[in-house]
Motif scaffolding. Sequence first.
Motif, mmCIF file in Angstrom:
data_model
loop_
_atom_site.group_PDB
_atom_site.id
_atom_site.type_symbol
_atom_site.label_atom_id
_atom_site.label_comp_id
_atom_site.label_asym_id
_atom_site.label_seq_id
_atom_site.Cartn_x
_atom_site.Cartn_y
_atom_site.Cartn_z
ATOM 1 N N VAL A 103 -10.291 -13.181 -3.157
ATOM 2 C CA VAL A 103 -11.524 -12.549 -2.685
ATOM 3 C C VAL A 103 -12.746 -13.368 -3.065
ATOM 4 O O VAL A 103 -13.626 -13.626 -2.240
ATOM 5 C CB VAL A 103 -11.634 -11.113 -3.242
ATOM 6 C CG1 VAL A 103 -12.981 -10.494 -2.857
ATOM 7 C CG2 VAL A 103 -10.487 -10.261 -2.734
ATOM 8 N N GLN A 104 -12.814 -13.830 -4.338
ATOM 9 C CA GLN A 104 -13.968 -14.602 -4.766
ATOM 10 C C GLN A 104 -14.083 -15.921 -4.010
ATOM 11 O O GLN A 104 -15.180 -16.375 -3.708
ATOM 12 C CB GLN A 104 -13.875 -14.881 -6.267
ATOM 13 C CG GLN A 104 -14.431 -13.757 -7.115
ATOM 14 C CD GLN A 104 -14.328 -14.055 -8.588
ATOM 15 O OE1 GLN A 104 -13.505 -14.862 -9.003
ATOM 16 N NE2 GLN A 104 -15.135 -13.391 -9.387
ATOM 17 N N GLU A 106 -13.415 -16.553 -0.975
ATOM 18 C CA GLU A 106 -14.038 -16.324 0.328
ATOM 19 C C GLU A 106 -15.537 -16.154 0.166
ATOM 20 O O GLU A 106 -16.328 -16.743 0.900
ATOM 21 C CB GLU A 106 -13.426 -15.096 0.999
ATOM 22 C CG GLU A 106 -14.003 -14.838 2.377
ATOM 23 C CD GLU A 106 -13.269 -13.718 3.113
ATOM 24 O OE1 GLU A 106 -13.467 -13.612 4.331
ATOM 25 O OE2 GLU A 106 -12.511 -12.982 2.470
ATOM 26 N N ARG A 107 -15.919 -15.382 -0.832
ATOM 27 C CA ARG A 107 -17.339 -15.099 -1.043
ATOM 28 C C ARG A 107 -18.103 -16.353 -1.485
ATOM 29 O O ARG A 107 -19.280 -16.518 -1.175
ATOM 30 C CB ARG A 107 -17.480 -13.984 -2.083
ATOM 31 C CG ARG A 107 -18.863 -13.371 -2.170
ATOM 32 C CD ARG A 107 -18.852 -12.051 -2.904
ATOM 33 N NE ARG A 107 -18.323 -12.164 -4.261
ATOM 34 C CZ ARG A 107 -17.230 -11.526 -4.704
ATOM 35 N NH1 ARG A 107 -16.555 -10.735 -3.886
ATOM 36 N NH2 ARG A 107 -16.833 -11.655 -5.937
ATOM 37 N N GLU A 108 -17.413 -17.232 -2.227
ATOM 38 C CA GLU A 108 -18.076 -18.404 -2.809
ATOM 39 C C GLU A 108 -17.671 -19.701 -2.111
ATOM 40 O O GLU A 108 -17.791 -20.782 -2.672
ATOM 41 C CB GLU A 108 -17.816 -18.431 -4.316
ATOM 42 C CG GLU A 108 -18.448 -17.202 -4.964
ATOM 43 C CD GLU A 108 -18.067 -16.984 -6.420
ATOM 44 O OE1 GLU A 108 -17.353 -17.834 -6.991
ATOM 45 O OE2 GLU A 108 -18.495 -15.964 -6.983
ATOM 46 N N ARG A 109 -17.185 -19.565 -0.885
ATOM 47 C CA ARG A 109 -16.955 -20.676 0.035
ATOM 48 C C ARG A 109 -16.093 -21.793 -0.561
ATOM 49 O O ARG A 109 -16.425 -22.973 -0.525
ATOM 50 C CB ARG A 109 -18.280 -21.233 0.569
ATOM 51 C CG ARG A 109 -19.114 -20.172 1.293
ATOM 52 C CD ARG A 109 -20.276 -20.759 2.051
ATOM 53 N NE ARG A 109 -19.853 -21.686 3.097
ATOM 54 C CZ ARG A 109 -19.342 -21.340 4.280
ATOM 55 N NH1 ARG A 109 -19.186 -20.047 4.578
ATOM 56 N NH2 ARG A 109 -19.001 -22.259 5.160
ATOM 57 N N ARG A 113 -14.261 -20.015 -9.364
ATOM 58 C CA ARG A 113 -15.236 -19.595 -10.366
ATOM 59 C C ARG A 113 -15.127 -20.421 -11.658
ATOM 60 O O ARG A 113 -16.139 -20.689 -12.301
ATOM 61 C CB ARG A 113 -15.031 -18.103 -10.658
ATOM 62 C CG ARG A 113 -16.076 -17.482 -11.573
ATOM 63 C CD ARG A 113 -17.456 -17.434 -10.966
ATOM 64 N NE ARG A 113 -17.591 -16.495 -9.872
ATOM 65 C CZ ARG A 113 -17.908 -15.208 -10.017
ATOM 66 N NH1 ARG A 113 -18.089 -14.694 -11.217
ATOM 67 N NH2 ARG A 113 -18.039 -14.447 -8.955
#
Length: 313
Positions: A103-104, A106-109, A113
């Motif tokens: 999920v992260q 996708e959000r952070e291209r 992290r």
Amino acid sequence: MSDAVPDLDTVVREIAEEMADRPDRGEVATYIPELARVDPKAFGIVVIDADGHVAAAGDSDTSFSIQSISKVFTLTLALGMAGDRLWRRVGREPSGSPFNSIVQLERERGIPRNPFINAGAIAVTDTILSGHQPREALGEILRFMQFLAQDPTITIDEAVAASELRTGFRNIALANYMKSFGNIDNPVDFTLGVYFHHCAIGMSCRQLATASRFLAHSGRNPLTGHSVVSPERAKRINAVMLTCGHYDGSGEFAYRVGLPGKSGVGGGIIAVAPEKASIAVWSPGLDASGNSHLGRIALEMLTRRLGWSIFGA
């Protein structure tokens, strides 16, 4: 009242005895079939102090799959190759999500992290692989581990690596997703092959505590004087271990143990008491975050009894 420092050997032995009797041992990892075979009653601990004294108890010389602990050493290698350019491909922030979350990404291209979640470690592995054949890159990682542990017998558990290759669909998805954003340079199957194999390196607590010594002593081995990384880089690696080394249980580990550390789903944890000691524990049963249940408890006991938390006694 005496202010005498507790004897390290006694503390380590007592902790191992307490862990042997505990009924709450967590659950062994089952999503990698080979790890499901490990005896949940196993427990080992090794502490190597600044003078090179080794305090060991339990199954301290039993080899186990280090899994994500390898990510500390691949990060060290990748920083040696790419320097701070590495941080363009992977962040340094806690994830707050499961270690294999997509999920992260996708959000952070496509920028993971941190280097200790699976996506981040795959990007780090891709950095090491660049310009090499997979066998060469893997050989470099393995030789680095052997060098740090001062033990040329350390090998890769091929059964564990094969088990991960057969079942690593989530990691395959993570790598392909990063590839779609241009954050994987090499063929995905090459990068994943190296990644699965370095996670399948087998080591004991004694070998891991030895390999971690440079992080406890400003980047060098205090016995040989050999510098592995600069003091600045050792400090930075330790900082990322403290904030990100235990997935979404990193805050709890910092709160309870108070040391930089890194866990693996094989049940191992390494921890660093700066300028004091390197530590490795192993207990295969995991908590809900994928960290060794008794390993964390044992480390909390150790830092409390010895006053080793970086936040004070």
